[in-house]
Design an enzyme around this catalytic site. Structure first.
Site, PDB file in Angstrom:
ATOM      1  N   PHE A 197       0.816  -1.215   0.000  1.00 45.40           N
ATOM      2  CA  PHE A 197       0.000   0.000   0.000  1.00 45.40           C
ATOM      3  C   PHE A 197       0.860   1.280   0.000  1.00 45.40           C
ATOM      4  O   PHE A 197       0.839   2.064  -0.952  1.00 45.40           O
ATOM      5  CB  PHE A 197      -0.946  -0.039   1.210  1.00 45.40           C
ATOM      6  CG  PHE A 197      -1.655   1.246   1.523  1.00 45.40           C
ATOM      7  CD1 PHE A 197      -2.310   1.972   0.533  1.00 45.40           C
ATOM      8  CD2 PHE A 197      -1.687   1.722   2.834  1.00 45.40           C
ATOM      9  CE1 PHE A 197      -2.970   3.163   0.838  1.00 45.40           C
ATOM     10  CE2 PHE A 197      -2.351   2.902   3.148  1.00 45.40           C
ATOM     11  CZ  PHE A 197      -2.983   3.630   2.143  1.00 45.40           C
ATOM     12  N   SER A 254       6.011   3.460  13.760  1.00 42.21           N
ATOM     13  CA  SER A 254       4.557   3.396  13.938  1.00 42.21           C
ATOM     14  C   SER A 254       4.121   4.058  15.227  1.00 42.21           C
ATOM     15  O   SER A 254       4.852   4.042  16.225  1.00 42.21           O
ATOM     16  CB  SER A 254       4.127   1.926  13.983  1.00 42.21           C
ATOM     17  OG  SER A 254       2.782   1.819  14.378  1.00 42.21           O
ATOM     18  N   TYR A 307       4.413  -6.263  17.772  1.00 38.58           N
ATOM     19  CA  TYR A 307       4.591  -5.354  16.632  1.00 38.58           C
ATOM     20  C   TYR A 307       5.126  -4.001  17.097  1.00 38.58           C
ATOM     21  O   TYR A 307       6.095  -3.471  16.547  1.00 38.58           O
ATOM     22  CB  TYR A 307       3.247  -5.195  15.908  1.00 38.58           C
ATOM     23  CG  TYR A 307       3.239  -4.177  14.795  1.00 38.58           C
ATOM     24  CD1 TYR A 307       3.683  -4.510  13.521  1.00 38.58           C
ATOM     25  CD2 TYR A 307       2.757  -2.884  15.008  1.00 38.58           C
ATOM     26  CE1 TYR A 307       3.670  -3.579  12.504  1.00 38.58           C
ATOM     27  CE2 TYR A 307       2.742  -1.944  14.002  1.00 38.58           C
ATOM     28  CZ  TYR A 307       3.200  -2.290  12.739  1.00 38.58           C
ATOM     29  OH  TYR A 307       3.186  -1.358  11.733  1.00 38.58           O
ATOM     30  N   GLY A 347      -7.789  -4.963  24.168  1.00 36.38           N
ATOM     31  CA  GLY A 347      -6.524  -4.252  23.981  1.00 36.38           C
ATOM     32  C   GLY A 347      -6.642  -3.003  23.123  1.00 36.38           C
ATOM     33  O   GLY A 347      -5.631  -2.387  22.775  1.00 36.38           O
TER      34      GLY A 347
END
Ligand code: UD1
Length: 310
Positions: free
Chosen positions: A19, A121, A145, A272
């Site tokens: 993407f 991120s 992650y 979460g």
């Protein structure tokens, strides 16, 4: 003043069939030699611009990485295992792709003396104490992650200090836009657009009062081009809009933009789930001259148009 985009460079984009990587490739291919390394696990060959060279292979294979990085001036490192849930299920796999392979990219960049702009991120912040979130705020990642992204965000900055490598880490908030499919990242906007276009119920998790900073792909690309040419290296920046909306408002806007008959329904809250997320973008604004250009409504219109055609 630095110019705002690279020209006449040899550029490697890892994850360039995905993407974000493929949008970057399209923005660069006219003025540069663009090479893409992608294993096509979630990226698609059709996303690769004709004038770019696709090296189909795995980042973790030393010979492949060496071939892909030979004589490059600049690397955009977008390849990653982007599923937060996937990282919870398979932390070692996440670590090998998101952390170890990134370290290999940094080492390759050292050999070639190439600049690296890499995808960090907002996941590195975990559950923030307050919003908007500034770069220096506490980092308590809530998933493997987020932990892996925090590690590479640190490595990138230390590689500048330790070895003089030119690095910029970009901490993406919730990216969206044409070309984002459930395959590479089942972001809420792709899910709601599909539901609205099919007149199916829209599934808001929980009360819908949770907020996110949704940033359109063109502005993600803008941040990358600026990071590629700035003199401010060894740095990490938030990339968002500096604003946020509730997931409920998002659902309503998508229903409106698609003129859908979908009902907005509420399901169980997600385990979460982060309550509030919003970027403080004052640093990237002042240091890189980054300015978000696409409003949520306008970005959604373009995204919906794309989903209708695909
Ligand atoms: C996202 C990213 C993550 C990134 C992080 C940075 C995913 C899929 N996406 O997580 O890679 O690191 O931002 O901040 O992990 N929702 C619904 N209904 C749905 C789907 C989602 O209400 O059908 C809600 C979620 O509960 C959440 C919000 O929409 O509150 C956003 O969800 P999502 O798009 O999955 O992204 P994040 O969890 O913010």
């Amino acid at each position: 003043m630095s110019i705002d985009r690279p020209t006449a460079q040899t550029i490697l984009i890892t994850g360039g069939a995905g993407f974000i990587g493929s949008h970057l490739a399209s923005a660069l291919v006219d003025d540069n030699e663009v090479r893409i390394l992608d294993n096509l696990s979630s990226g698609k060959r059709a996303n690769v611009p004709e004038a770019a060279t696709l090296i189909e292979g795995d980042l973790r294979d030393a010979a492949t990485l060496e071939r892909a990085t030979a004589d490059v001036d600049l690397i955009f490192h977008e390849a990653a295992l982007v599923s937060v849930q996937g990282s919870v299920e398979a932390p070692l796999t996440s670590h090998s792709i998101n952390a170890t392979a990134t370290l290999e990219v940094l080492e390759a960049a050292r050999r070639e003396d190439a600049r690296v702009v890499l995808a960090s991120s907002a996941a590195i912040y975990g559950h923030p104490e307050e919003v908007p979130i500034a770069e220096a705020d506490p980092k308590t990642p809530a998933s493997p992650y987020g932990i892996d992204k925090l590690a590479i965000d640190h490595y990138a900055r230390r590689y500048n200090e330790l070895y003089g490598l030119e690095t910029v880490a970009l901490r993406y908030f919730n990216a969206y836009g044409p070309g984002q499919t459930a395959g590479d990242y089942s972001g809420v906007i792709s899910i709601f657009c599909d539901q609205a276009i099919d007149d199916e119920p829209i599934t808001v998790h929980g009360d819908g009062d949770q907020t996110r900073d949704f940033v359109f792909i063109d502005d993600i690309v803008q941040a990358n081009l600026k990071a590629a040419t700035t003199e401010q290296v060894g740095t990490a920046y938030n990339v968002g809009t500096g604003t946020s909306v509730t997931v409920q408002e998002l659902a309503e806007t998508i229903v409106d933009v698609t003129e859908s008959n979908s009902e907005i329904t509420h399901t169980e809250g997600r385990d979460g789930d982060i309550r509030h997320s919003q970027a403080d973008i004052s640093v990237i604004r002042s240091e890189l001259g980054y300015e978000p250009t696409v409003s949520l409504r306008e970005g959604l219109k373009q995204t919906v148009e794309w989903y209708r055609q695909h």
